[in-house]
Design an enzyme around this catalytic site. Structure first.
Site, PDB file in Angstrom:
ATOM      1  CG  ASP A  82       4.867  31.253   3.266  1.00 40.19           C
ATOM      2  OD1 ASP A  82       4.960  30.756   4.404  1.00 40.19           O
ATOM      3  OD2 ASP A  82       4.128  32.217   2.999  1.00 40.19           O
ATOM      4  CG  ASN A 109      13.809  26.946  13.976  1.00 38.41           C
ATOM      5  OD1 ASN A 109      13.994  27.161  15.158  1.00 38.41           O
ATOM      6  ND2 ASN A 109      14.186  27.807  13.024  1.00 38.41           N
ATOM      7  CE1 TYR A 178       6.337  32.347  19.686  1.00 47.09           C
ATOM      8  CE2 TYR A 178       6.679  32.883  22.000  1.00 47.09           C
ATOM      9  CZ  TYR A 178       7.119  32.310  20.823  1.00 47.09           C
ATOM     10  OH  TYR A 178       8.349  31.693  20.789  1.00 47.09           O
ATOM     11  CE  LYS A 182       6.524  28.871  19.420  1.00 51.36           C
ATOM     12  NZ  LYS A 182       7.044  28.029  18.304  1.00 51.36           N
TER      13      LYS A 182
END
Length: 294
Positions: A82, A109, A178, A182
């Site tokens: 994890d 990623n 999100y 980012k």
């Protein structure tokens, strides 16, 4: 000679927990994702690759695809871990160094838009969703990068972070946390690029647009609905001007370009947008002006 011959790469990847997919691989079922495509490409191009995830079955599917590409079994390090935990990060690095002896390329990623546990959207989403989203998309990247820097300094290595066009100046209220994460990742890429280039480490990032992976299914869409979503979106010029949906290998090739110092040596702290033109579009450009003026 293959461009990554003699190189060692870590590509963080798929996590599944409590039916929420926490992964920038964006895969479900047997579909391919960005992380898997990148792992196959790097391995096929000569790299020794560590692939990671919590889902043993999915991880084995990726390993088998790499082997099917003609890659020697000794060039693949498959680790169930994890990446959002310190123990998982340590395990990924430790196993890579024990098996391959060094680290040349880190591809951060793992990341995703995590659905709210109560089904809420926009500003109503709970802070627990915020914490989970930032932990996966931002904190885990910072932590793993910090731990990898001493090893990448030795090899004058490369870091490629996977961001999103959601981080840009246009609002994405459905995936607010999100896009926040980012956007933070983009700034982290710029900051670390300047801090680490003096140690010989290049840092860049990729911002994918819509890519035909299992991301729709991961967000709760039935698979058939997700497939329809991708096919319809590709026909909408206001969504994807290129008229075709991006594929995982499109992003994998861009990652490989930024990780290859021979082809991108003078690119530092860059955010490479790979989106078929999606981020260039304004609503007014999508109108048929000839029809409107009739």
């Amino acid at each position: 000679m293959s461009r990554f011959a003699g190189k060692v790469a870590i590509i963080t990847g798929e996590l599944k927990k409590n039916n929420f997919v926490l992964s920038c691989i964006r895969s479900s079922g047997s579909s391919n994702g960005i992380g898997r495509a990148a792992a196959v490409l790097f391995a096929r191009e000569g790299a020794k690759v560590t692939i990671t995830g919590r889902n043993t079955e999915r991880l084995e599917e990726t390993r088998q695809q790499i082997l099917a590409a003609g890659v020697p079994e000794g060039n693949v390090n498959s680790i169930v871990a994890d990446v959002t935990t310190d123990a998982g990060q340590d395990q990924i690095l430790k196993s890579t160094l024990e098996k391959f002896g060094k680290l040349d390329i880190l591809v951060n990623n793992a990341g995703a838009a995590i659905p709210d546990s109560q089904g809420k959207t926009g500003v109503s989403q709970g802070l627990d969703t915020y914490d989970a989203t930032l932990n996966l998309n931002m904190r885990s990247v910072i932590a793993l990068t910090q731990k990898a820097v001493p090893h990448l300094t030795e090899t004058k290595g490369e870091i490629v972070n996977i961001s999103s066009i959601a981080s840009g100046i246009r609002a994405t209220p459905e995936f607010s946390y999100y896009s926040i994460a980012k956007a933070a990742l983009d700034q982290y890429t710029r900051n670390t690029a300047i801090a680490l280039i003096e140690h010989g480490i290049r840092v860049n990032s990729i911002s994918p647009g819509l890519v035909a992976t299992g991301f729709g299914s991961a967000m709760g869409m039935p698979e058939q609905v997700a497939d329809k979503f991708y096919s319809v979106m590709a026909t909408k010029k206001e969504c994807v001007p290129a008229g075709v949906m991006g594929q995982p290998n499109d992003i994998a090739e861009a990652i490989a370009f930024l990780a290859d110092r021979k082809t991108s040596s003078y690119i530092i702290g860059h955010q490479l947008v790979v989106d078929g033109g999606s981020s260039l579009i304004m609503g007014l450009h999508c109108q048929d002006f000839a029809a409107l003026l009739k």
